[in-house]
Motif scaffolding. Structure first.
Motif, PDB file in Angstrom:
ATOM      1  N   GLU A 115      -1.338   2.441   5.379  1.00 31.18           N
ATOM      2  CA  GLU A 115      -2.612   2.169   4.705  1.00 31.18           C
ATOM      3  C   GLU A 115      -2.843   3.028   3.480  1.00 31.18           C
ATOM      4  O   GLU A 115      -2.238   4.084   3.331  1.00 31.18           O
ATOM      5  CB  GLU A 115      -3.778   2.291   5.701  1.00 31.18           C
ATOM      6  N   GLY A 143     -11.921  -2.665   5.657  1.00 27.40           N
ATOM      7  CA  GLY A 143     -10.473  -2.763   5.857  1.00 27.40           C
ATOM      8  C   GLY A 143      -9.988  -4.157   5.491  1.00 27.40           C
ATOM      9  O   GLY A 143     -10.548  -5.156   5.947  1.00 27.40           O
ATOM     10  N   LEU A 168      -4.508  -2.385   4.312  1.00 29.36           N
ATOM     11  CA  LEU A 168      -3.718  -2.214   5.532  1.00 29.36           C
ATOM     12  C   LEU A 168      -2.544  -3.173   5.571  1.00 29.36           C
ATOM     13  O   LEU A 168      -2.740  -4.397   5.482  1.00 29.36           O
ATOM     14  CB  LEU A 168      -4.593  -2.544   6.755  1.00 29.36           C
ATOM     15  N   GLN A 210     -10.081   0.091   2.280  1.00 27.57           N
ATOM     16  CA  GLN A 210      -8.869   0.486   3.002  1.00 27.57           C
ATOM     17  C   GLN A 210      -7.922  -0.713   3.026  1.00 27.57           C
ATOM     18  O   GLN A 210      -8.241  -1.743   3.606  1.00 27.57           O
ATOM     19  CB  GLN A 210      -9.229   0.907   4.436  1.00 27.57           C
TER      20      GLN A 210
END
Ligand code: V0V
Ligand code: CO
Length: 140
Positions: free
Chosen positions: A43, A9, A61, A59
């Motif tokens: 996201e 992330g 974000l 990912q």
């Protein structure tokens, strides 16, 4: 216990700008986008590979507010790696096994995650400074 790295992330100030950057640099494709109110994020998932029990992704974000987890992280540390998420066969089972070892669970029960997954977070201070997410991917 871990089958693969599900995703890394990355905290971003501007999701569209970072989607453009990662797609252009690494030829990655966006395969899902979601607003997750509970987690306070907007996201996007960029697909890297397929593995046991699910895929691997980056990912990206963007926070929905300054007082969300990613909003606070950006204010304190700036853009960059926010968490590492590991694929597990059964998130509730992984939570109880890891919890028994004294690691603080940030969720009492699994939450809704990207692409229909079930997720739970472990306290970064109990995992060598790494915010750790457990992911049980949705059945395909
Ligand atoms: C905070 N800390 C971190 C960190 N965030 N350390 C490593 N990585 C991070 N991402 C450190 C921080 O520097 C402090 O250390 C200490 O932890 C406590 O942080 P804090 O700023 O005082 O506290 P909060 O209120 O910011 O809470 C931090 C935690 C929070 C980790 C508890 O962010 C949280 O509950 N996160 C889980 C949910 C989440 O992150 N959701 C967004 C992703 P010092 O300075 O005291 O030493 S959603 C997602 O991934 C989805 C939907 C998905 O995958 O599908
Ligand atoms: Co995540």
């Amino acid at each position: 216990m871990f089958m693969r790295i599900d995703h890394i992330g990355i905290a971003c100030r501007d999701l569209e700008e970072k989607i453009e950057l990662f797609s252009r640099l690494f030829d990655l494709e966006v395969v899902a986008r979601e607003v997750n109110e509970e987690q306070g994020v907007k996201e996007a998932m960029l697909h890297i590979a397929d593995g046991e029990g699910g895929g691997s992704y980056i990912q990206l974000l963007e926070p929905l507010s300054d007082d969300s987890p990613v909003g606070k992280f950006l204010a304190k540390r700036g853009e960059g790696v926010h968490h590492v998420a590991f694929g597990v066969p059964d998130v509730a089972d992984a939570m109880s096994k890891i919890g028994e070892k004294g690691v603080r669970l940030l969720d009492e029960r699994p939450r809704h995650g990207s692409m229909g997954s079930q997720i739970a977070f472990l306290h970064p201070k109990d995992v060598g400074g790494m915010l750790t997410e457990l992911v049980q991917a949705a059945k395909r």
